[in-house]
Design a protein around this motif. Structure first.
Motif, PDB file in Angstrom:
ATOM      1  N   ILE A 189     -10.376   9.262  -0.229  1.00  5.90           N
ATOM      2  CA  ILE A 189      -9.021   9.003  -0.729  1.00  5.90           C
ATOM      3  C   ILE A 189      -8.021   9.865   0.034  1.00  5.90           C
ATOM      4  N   ILE A 190      -8.332  11.149   0.170  1.00  6.22           N
ATOM      5  CA  ILE A 190      -7.415  12.081   0.839  1.00  6.22           C
ATOM      6  C   ILE A 190      -7.188  11.686   2.296  1.00  6.22           C
ATOM      7  N   SER A 191      -8.234  11.209   2.950  1.00  6.24           N
ATOM      8  CA  SER A 191      -8.128  10.879   4.374  1.00  6.24           C
ATOM      9  C   SER A 191      -7.125   9.768   4.645  1.00  6.24           C
ATOM     10  N   GLU A 192      -6.862   8.924   3.635  1.00  2.54           N
ATOM     11  CA  GLU A 192      -5.938   7.808   3.820  1.00  2.54           C
ATOM     12  C   GLU A 192      -4.494   8.154   3.452  1.00  2.54           C
ATOM     13  N   LEU A 193      -4.268   9.379   2.971  1.00  2.98           N
ATOM     14  CA  LEU A 193      -2.932   9.756   2.518  1.00  2.98           C
ATOM     15  C   LEU A 193      -2.161  10.488   3.622  1.00  2.98           C
ATOM     16  N   PRO A 194      -0.841  10.302   3.675  1.00  2.00           N
ATOM     17  CA  PRO A 194      -0.022  10.959   4.699  1.00  2.00           C
ATOM     18  C   PRO A 194       0.529  12.301   4.209  1.00  2.00           C
ATOM     19  N   SER A 195       0.959  13.122   5.142  1.00  3.24           N
ATOM     20  CA  SER A 195       1.585  14.418   4.818  1.00  3.24           C
ATOM     21  C   SER A 195       3.103  14.235   4.813  1.00  3.24           C
ATOM     22  N   ILE A 196       3.595  13.461   3.869  1.00  5.99           N
ATOM     23  CA  ILE A 196       5.024  13.119   3.822  1.00  5.99           C
ATOM     24  C   ILE A 196       5.591  13.392   2.432  1.00  5.99           C
ATOM     25  N   THR A 197       6.921  13.307   2.332  1.00  5.13           N
ATOM     26  CA  THR A 197       7.607  13.463   1.048  1.00  5.13           C
ATOM     27  C   THR A 197       7.595  12.146   0.288  1.00  5.13           C
ATOM     28  N   GLY A 198       7.257  12.209  -0.986  1.00  9.40           N
ATOM     29  CA  GLY A 198       7.259  10.990  -1.793  1.00  9.40           C
ATOM     30  C   GLY A 198       6.698  11.211  -3.184  1.00  9.40           C
ATOM     31  N   VAL A 199       6.472  10.109  -3.866  1.00 10.07           N
ATOM     32  CA  VAL A 199       5.890  10.111  -5.208  1.00 10.07           C
ATOM     33  C   VAL A 199       4.504   9.503  -5.109  1.00 10.07           C
ATOM     34  N   TYR A 200       3.540  10.086  -5.799  1.00  8.87           N
ATOM     35  CA  TYR A 200       2.179   9.545  -5.755  1.00  8.87           C
ATOM     36  C   TYR A 200       1.716   9.162  -7.157  1.00  8.87           C
ATOM     37  N   TYR A 201       0.791   8.195  -7.190  1.00 11.43           N
ATOM     38  CA  TYR A 201       0.298   7.641  -8.446  1.00 11.43           C
ATOM     39  C   TYR A 201      -1.229   7.673  -8.431  1.00 11.43           C
ATOM     40  N   ILE A 202      -1.828   8.321  -9.403  1.00  7.80           N
ATOM     41  CA  ILE A 202      -3.278   8.403  -9.497  1.00  7.80           C
ATOM     42  C   ILE A 202      -3.750   7.341 -10.498  1.00  7.80           C
ATOM     43  N   HIS A 203      -4.655   6.462 -10.033  1.00  7.36           N
ATOM     44  CA  HIS A 203      -5.081   5.299 -10.815  1.00  7.36           C
ATOM     45  C   HIS A 203      -6.536   5.415 -11.266  1.00  7.36           C
ATOM     46  N   LYS A 204      -6.801   4.811 -12.425  1.00  8.79           N
ATOM     47  CA  LYS A 204      -8.186   4.531 -12.833  1.00  8.79           C
ATOM     48  C   LYS A 204      -8.617   3.211 -12.201  1.00  8.79           C
ATOM     49  N   SER A 205      -9.882   2.810 -12.447  1.00  9.07           N
ATOM     50  CA  SER A 205     -10.425   1.615 -11.796  1.00  9.07           C
ATOM     51  C   SER A 205      -9.725   0.334 -12.223  1.00  9.07           C
ATOM     52  N   ASP A 206      -9.127   0.307 -13.429  1.00  9.94           N
ATOM     53  CA  ASP A 206      -8.437  -0.900 -13.882  1.00  9.94           C
ATOM     54  C   ASP A 206      -6.979  -0.939 -13.433  1.00  9.94           C
TER      55      ASP A 206
END
Length: 458
Positions: A189-206
């Motif tokens: 998961i971390i490998s696909e994320l950028p080092s930028i400014t923004g808002v992030y959303y953590i999801h469950k499987s549904d």
């Protein structure tokens, strides 16, 4: 993942049309990661009105590949993607018809930007692609050609994702994307994320969002969540199956979006941030001698503050600097308790308002300048900050002193009246938290561009 496409056809009877040109842009919600553009020999006549509209004629298509020659590439680039098109029902039907002629059943989930626009950008005079993107300030080239129209749809879809404050598009994408249904390792998961400014959303499987956060370095912040040892971090680690994000470029936009979406979505692990994010405020009143006094006090929802602070120390620091910048009296700002003159008067750094030596009119003029500078009450203005790309800026709209929302605009696009602005702005709630966020950010970032607007719409 999305496959944003546009198809040009021969025209003619329903289900007898052939494709003359196709453009597909594979879009991960932030940038185009693959593309396929090609003229196609439809092996049938093109209607004259279509030739006039698109400029594509039979001579141009004589040596173009036939559909069966590009079918495999279309299948591959759209695999595990949601198809997105302006009037998606048409483009999807044409694709399915062409594959059916080859004896192949083509099936994908689809989204229509016409329907999404009607829901997320209501009140437009027209939802045709050309008129809609023009009204939203989205640049478009090669109109009525597949590549030009598909690129315009990419930009429109990007704006629709911005305006989707409920995050229904993203949540559905997470749920439908089979890659996210697997339990991935945190490092993936971390490998696909950028080092930028923004808002992030953590999801469950549904697809449910269990945590919303903001960061100037999303990759680093998610890594902290995944390596944290407190109870909340461990619960997030055990439930996460995907992390999506929204680039903002601007920290101010990220702060505003985080605050709004936590209140709206109410993620299970964001309980603490649902409360107000400030404790103290700056108030003013006139004393018996007619002087405007300033006072830092505990925030009171029944009173209207000039500005707000995260804690008393922050407020005291602000007042101390204001005394120096505006040559104010320590006594009348609550910094020096005395029944006579303040300390600054004794060392000739105060004009004497504390003992009525300076007139109220002269002193109050300087206090009013401070109030005007630190309050956007009754103002029509736009705070212009960084965008997500080098040729983009963010806009935070204040109308009649009320925060209306945020949007992004191309540098070539003029933002000088409320009518134009309101079409690109994502409406957001005006509340005590948003006022605090904006005012605190303006205090910390003195060089921000502020565009003042006229009081009437043009």
């Amino acid at each position: 993942m999305y496959a944003i496409l546009d198809i040009e056809t021969t025209g003619g009877k329903y289900n007898e049309e052939g494709i003359t040109e196709i453009a597909i842009y594979k879009y991960d919600g932030h940038e185009v990661v693959d593309q396929f553009i090609s003229l196609i020999n439809p092996e049938r006549d093109i209607q004259p009105f279509v030739v006039n509209l698109t400029g594509i004629n039979s001579n141009m298509l004589r040596n173009a590949p036939k559909f069966y020659e590009v079918a495999k590439r279309i299948v591959e680039i759209t695999e595990d993607c949601i198809l997105v098109a302006h009037n998606a029902q048409f483009d999807y039907r044409i694709l399915c018809t062409e594959f059916s002629r080859l004896g192949f059943e083509y099936e994908r989930k689809s989204l229509c930007t016409v329907e999404l626009s009607k829901g997320l950008i209501p009140g437009q005079t027209s939802y045709s692609l050309g008129k809609l993107v023009r009204s939203l300030g989205i640049p478009v080239t090669d109109r009525h050609r597949a590549s030009g129209d598909a690129l315009a749809t990419v930009k429109l879809f990007k704006m629709l994702l911005d305006k989707d404050s409920e995050k229904s598009i993203i949540k559905n994408s997470v749920r439908l994307n089979p890659k996210h249904q697997l339990e991935p390792r945190h490092i993936d998961i971390i490998s696909e994320l950028p080092s930028i400014t923004g808002v992030y959303y953590i999801h469950k499987s549904d697809g449910e969002i269990i945590y919303i956060g903001k960061s100037n370095n999303i990759k680093k912040r998610i890594n902290q969540h995944f390596t944290g040892t407190n109870a909340k971090s461990k619960k997030i680690q055990s439930q996460v199956t995907a992390v999506t994000y929204e680039a903002t470029g601007s920290e101010l936009v990220a702060l505003l979006k985080e605050s709004e979406e936590i209140k709206k979505v109410k993620p299970i692990y964001n309980r603490a941030l649902r409360r107000s994010i400030f404790t103290h405020a700056l108030y003013h009143y006139k004393d018996e001698h007619g002087y405007i006094n300033l006072k830092i006090d505990i925030a009171d929802g029944r009173k209207k503050p000039i500005t707000t602070f995260s804690n008393r120390m922050s407020g005291k620091s602000f007042i101390t600097k204001a005394v120096e910048d505006y040559n104010l009296c320590q006594k009348l700002t609550g910094l020096y308790k005395t029944k006579t003159s303040c300390f600054n008067y004794q060392i000739k750094n105060c004009e004497g308002a504390c003992i009525q030596v300076e007139s109220p009119e002269t002193y109050n003029k300087r206090v009013s300048e401070l109030i005007k500078k630190n309050s956007y009450s009754n103002k029509n203005m736009v705070v212009v900050d960084r965008g997500r790309d080098v040729d983009e800026r963010s806009a935070i709209l204040i109308e009649n002193g009320v925060f209306k929302g945020i949007g992004f605009f191309n540098l070539n696009y003029q933002i000088n009246n409320l009518d134009v602005l309101e079409s690109i702005i994502t409406p957001m709630q005006n509340n005590r938290d948003t006022q605090h966020i904006i005012q605190s950010y303006l205090r910390r970032n003195k060089r921000l561009k502020i565009v003042e607007l006229s009081n009437t719409k043009n």
